[in-house]
Enzyme design. Structure first.
Site, PDB file in Angstrom:
ATOM      1  N   SER A 135       0.864  -1.181   0.000  1.00  0.00           N
ATOM      2  CA  SER A 135       0.000   0.000   0.000  1.00  0.00           C
ATOM      3  C   SER A 135       0.899   1.229   0.000  1.00  0.00           C
ATOM      4  O   SER A 135       1.701   1.411   0.916  1.00  0.00           O
ATOM      5  CB  SER A 135      -0.893  -0.032   1.243  1.00  0.00           C
ATOM      6  OG  SER A 135      -1.593   1.184   1.390  1.00  0.00           O
ATOM      7  N   LYS A 161      -1.320  -0.982  -4.204  1.00  0.00           N
ATOM      8  CA  LYS A 161      -2.471  -0.135  -3.880  1.00  0.00           C
ATOM      9  C   LYS A 161      -1.990   1.299  -3.749  1.00  0.00           C
ATOM     10  O   LYS A 161      -0.987   1.556  -3.075  1.00  0.00           O
ATOM     11  CB  LYS A 161      -3.097  -0.627  -2.569  1.00  0.00           C
ATOM     12  CG  LYS A 161      -4.107   0.306  -1.942  1.00  0.00           C
ATOM     13  CD  LYS A 161      -4.883  -0.406  -0.837  1.00  0.00           C
ATOM     14  CE  LYS A 161      -4.833   0.349   0.479  1.00  0.00           C
ATOM     15  NZ  LYS A 161      -5.593  -0.330   1.551  1.00  0.00           N
ATOM     16  N   LYS A 163      -2.905   5.190  -2.599  1.00  0.00           N
ATOM     17  CA  LYS A 163      -3.827   6.048  -1.853  1.00  0.00           C
ATOM     18  C   LYS A 163      -4.216   7.204  -2.763  1.00  0.00           C
ATOM     19  O   LYS A 163      -3.361   7.747  -3.482  1.00  0.00           O
ATOM     20  CB  LYS A 163      -3.143   6.580  -0.590  1.00  0.00           C
ATOM     21  CG  LYS A 163      -2.862   5.501   0.448  1.00  0.00           C
ATOM     22  CD  LYS A 163      -4.149   5.013   1.101  1.00  0.00           C
ATOM     23  CE  LYS A 163      -3.862   4.066   2.265  1.00  0.00           C
ATOM     24  NZ  LYS A 163      -5.098   3.578   2.897  1.00  0.00           N
ATOM     25  N   ASP A 188      -7.273   3.349  -2.916  1.00  0.00           N
ATOM     26  CA  ASP A 188      -7.963   3.477  -1.630  1.00  0.00           C
ATOM     27  C   ASP A 188      -8.123   4.957  -1.304  1.00  0.00           C
ATOM     28  O   ASP A 188      -7.137   5.683  -1.175  1.00  0.00           O
ATOM     29  CB  ASP A 188      -7.143   2.779  -0.531  1.00  0.00           C
ATOM     30  CG  ASP A 188      -7.852   2.757   0.824  1.00  0.00           C
ATOM     31  OD1 ASP A 188      -8.976   3.279   0.927  1.00  0.00           O
ATOM     32  OD2 ASP A 188      -7.262   2.200   1.782  1.00  0.00           O
ATOM     33  N   GLU A 213     -11.340   1.217  -3.164  1.00  0.00           N
ATOM     34  CA  GLU A 213     -11.624   1.001  -1.738  1.00  0.00           C
ATOM     35  C   GLU A 213     -12.169   2.262  -1.069  1.00  0.00           C
ATOM     36  O   GLU A 213     -11.592   3.341  -1.188  1.00  0.00           O
ATOM     37  CB  GLU A 213     -10.315   0.554  -1.063  1.00  0.00           C
ATOM     38  CG  GLU A 213     -10.426   0.159   0.398  1.00  0.00           C
ATOM     39  CD  GLU A 213      -9.088  -0.375   0.931  1.00  0.00           C
ATOM     40  OE1 GLU A 213      -8.206  -0.732   0.124  1.00  0.00           O
ATOM     41  OE2 GLU A 213      -8.929  -0.407   2.159  1.00  0.00           O
ATOM     42  N   ASP A 238     -14.000  -0.822   3.414  1.00  0.00           N
ATOM     43  CA  ASP A 238     -13.053  -1.006   4.524  1.00  0.00           C
ATOM     44  C   ASP A 238     -13.708  -0.391   5.769  1.00  0.00           C
ATOM     45  O   ASP A 238     -14.426  -1.091   6.509  1.00  0.00           O
ATOM     46  CB  ASP A 238     -11.718  -0.328   4.162  1.00  0.00           C
ATOM     47  CG  ASP A 238     -10.691  -0.291   5.286  1.00  0.00           C
ATOM     48  OD1 ASP A 238     -11.001  -0.721   6.407  1.00  0.00           O
ATOM     49  OD2 ASP A 238      -9.550   0.179   5.064  1.00  0.00           O
ATOM     50  N   LYS A 262     -10.339  -6.408   8.146  1.00  0.00           N
ATOM     51  CA  LYS A 262      -9.296  -6.105   9.129  1.00  0.00           C
ATOM     52  C   LYS A 262      -9.856  -6.576  10.457  1.00  0.00           C
ATOM     53  O   LYS A 262     -10.833  -6.005  10.952  1.00  0.00           O
ATOM     54  CB  LYS A 262      -9.050  -4.591   9.213  1.00  0.00           C
ATOM     55  CG  LYS A 262      -8.327  -3.993   8.024  1.00  0.00           C
ATOM     56  CD  LYS A 262      -8.146  -2.501   8.188  1.00  0.00           C
ATOM     57  CE  LYS A 262      -7.494  -1.899   6.957  1.00  0.00           C
ATOM     58  NZ  LYS A 262      -7.527  -0.417   6.999  1.00  0.00           N
ATOM     59  N   GLY A 290      -4.435  -3.968   6.120  1.00  0.00           N
ATOM     60  CA  GLY A 290      -3.350  -3.777   7.084  1.00  0.00           C
ATOM     61  C   GLY A 290      -3.479  -2.428   7.748  1.00  0.00           C
ATOM     62  O   GLY A 290      -4.196  -1.545   7.269  1.00  0.00           O
TER      63      GLY A 290
HETATM   64  O1  OSB Z   1      -7.081   2.213   4.778  1.00  0.00           O
HETATM   65  O2  OSB Z   1      -6.117   0.380   4.448  1.00  0.00           O
HETATM   66  C1  OSB Z   1      -6.136   1.463   5.009  1.00  0.00           C
HETATM   67  C2  OSB Z   1      -2.932   1.997   7.038  1.00  0.00           C
HETATM   68  C3  OSB Z   1      -3.451   2.568   8.182  1.00  0.00           C
HETATM   69  C4  OSB Z   1      -4.800   2.808   8.267  1.00  0.00           C
HETATM   70  C5  OSB Z   1      -5.631   2.470   7.187  1.00  0.00           C
HETATM   71  C6  OSB Z   1      -5.130   1.872   6.050  1.00  0.00           C
HETATM   72  C7  OSB Z   1      -3.750   1.647   5.968  1.00  0.00           C
HETATM   73  C8  OSB Z   1      -3.078   1.081   4.797  1.00  0.00           C
HETATM   74  C9  OSB Z   1      -1.743   0.408   5.027  1.00  0.00           C
HETATM   75  O3  OSB Z   1      -3.505   1.164   3.664  1.00  0.00           O
HETATM   76  C10 OSB Z   1      -1.762  -1.051   4.789  1.00  0.00           C
HETATM   77  C11 OSB Z   1      -0.538  -1.731   5.371  1.00  0.00           C
HETATM   78  O4  OSB Z   1      -0.516  -2.013   6.590  1.00  0.00           O
HETATM   79  O5  OSB Z   1       0.387  -1.989   4.615  1.00  0.00           O
HETATM   80 MG    MG Z   2      -8.420   1.136   3.452  1.00  0.00          MG
END
Ligand code: OSB
Ligand code: MG
Length: 370
Positions: A135, A161, A163, A188, A213, A238, A262, A290
């Site tokens: 990510s 992924k 952001k 995401d 996402e 999510d 999660k 994650g």
């Molecule tokens: O939205 O998936 C998310 C990290 C912290 C809080 C929310 C998110 C995330 C990530 C990181 O996208 C995913 C990872 O742990 O590699």
């Molecule tokens: Mg997310």
């Protein structure tokens, strides 16, 4: 299992590189570790709240408060049989899923150590290694983003992924897609759009993304249904899926075609199992999200991702992607086929380096039975 001593450690760990989402940029990550001592064994868990209420309303501060003042007094000195028993004892405490999930994780770790089974075995997972991706946070320029994606692809990640947020979406994703025409790619938004501003995302439909996402409000299900009807790309929820019941609402409303599971967000591994089962019955793909966990939370994520319904790569990257130093003796590395091995030792299958825990801790709360 009689719970004799429970210790909470709020940690602050420097990230290898900053991580920026639609709700802000962080240079270090906080979490709360839970250590439970019972009958000569020690179990560890991780609460994935952060310093600020960005992703979730929960914070390091609320986790410490809710566990110390409400959850731990119900457990200390008690004979707690398993995760279900724990959830029944705390069911009258509203919300605070990240806090409760950290305690549940420590109980699973203890249970595995007591029974001589790995968490994967306890949960009924089959895969010995799971497909993973990386990510990537918002970058200062599109060129920076493309070169970072290239670096991770060279490291062996076969799924990426990105952001996104308003104004930093279509052109960025298009540039990455042009540079990597065959990469498994997804985005995401962490709730950064409204139904109106999400109209700008329509061009993403032509980029062959695995999923989009959480584009809309963090507590919304209905408007995601309206948006999903306007897009070919599967929407994935999510933030909005905070319980098995909310998963059912989303499925019945056709608000998404994929769910990011999660365990922390839904209150623990036991609820994550329920959602997995519900989705498997209707052939809805799920994957493990994650929260920039330490290797403790990562071990738990790898175990649940080994279940058969987790058919999409998880946000579970190698330890080195997150922290230069972690709190376990083990390190998770990426295999050449973009997988990570699921731990095989008893419980979580990791051994905690308590010196490292103390290095990163900025507090300590101990509760003992009298
Ligand atoms: O939205 O998936 C998310 C990290 C912290 C809080 C929310 C998110 C995330 C990530 C990181 O996208 C995913 C990872 O742990 O590699
Ligand atoms: Mg997310």
């Amino acid at each position: 299992m009689k719970l004799e001593t429970i210790t909470l450690y709020p940690l602050r760990m420097p990230l290898v590189s900053h991580f920026e989402t639609s709700f802000g940029r962080i240079y270090e990550r906080e979490c709360v570790l839970v250590k439970i001592e019972s009958e000569g064994l020690t179990g560890w868990g991780e609460c994935a709240a952060d310093r600020d209420p960005g992703y979730s309303y929960e914070t390091t501060g609320t986790v410490m408060h809710v566990l110390k003042d409400f959850v731990l007094p119900l457990l200390i000195g008690q004979d707690v049989a398993d995760a279900g028993d724990f959830q029944r004892r705390v069911s009258h405490i509203r919300g605070h899923h990240l806090a409760k999930a950290g305690v549940e994780m420590a109980l699973w770790d203890l249970l595995g150590k007591q029974q001589g089974k790995s968490l994967r075995q306890l949960l009924g997972g089959q895969k010995e290694k799971v497909e993973v991706g990386v990510s990537i946070g918002l970058q200062d320029t599109t060129a920076d983003l493309v070169s970072l994606v290239e670096r991770y692809v060279k490291e062996g990640y076969q799924r990426v992924k990105l952001k996104i947020k308003p104004g930093r979406d279509v052109s960025e994703a298009t540039a990455v897609r042009r540079a990597f025409p065959h990469l498994k790619l997804q985005v995401d938004a962490n709730s950064a759009y409204t139904l109106e501003t999400a109209a700008a995302l329509q061009p993403l439909d032509d980029l062959d993304l695995l999923l989009i996402e959480q584009p809309l409000y963090e507590d919304d299900i209905w408007d995601h249904r309206l948006l999903q009807r306007q897009m070919r790309t599967p929407l994935c929820l999510d933030e909005s899926i905070t319980s098995p019941r909310h998963a059912r609402y989303a499925i019945e409303m056709e608000a998404c075609r994929i769910i990011n599971i999660k365990p922390g967000r839904v209150g623990g591994l036991s609820q994550a199992l329920e959602i997995h089962q519900m989705c498997q019955a209707i052939h809805m793909p799920v994957w493990c999200g994650g929260m920039l966990e330490t290797n403790i939370g990562r071990a738990s994520n790898l175990a649940i991702a080994s279940l058969p319904g987790f058919t999409l790569p998880g946000d579970i990257s190698a330890s080195a992607r997150y922290y230069r130093q972690d709190v376990t003796h083990e390190t998770f590395t990426l295999n050449p086929d973009s997988t990570i091995n699921v731990p095989t030792g008893w419980g979580l299958g990791v051994t905690v380096d308590e010196e490292k825990v103390k290095d990163f801790a900025f507090g300590e709360v101990v509760v003992r039975c009298s």
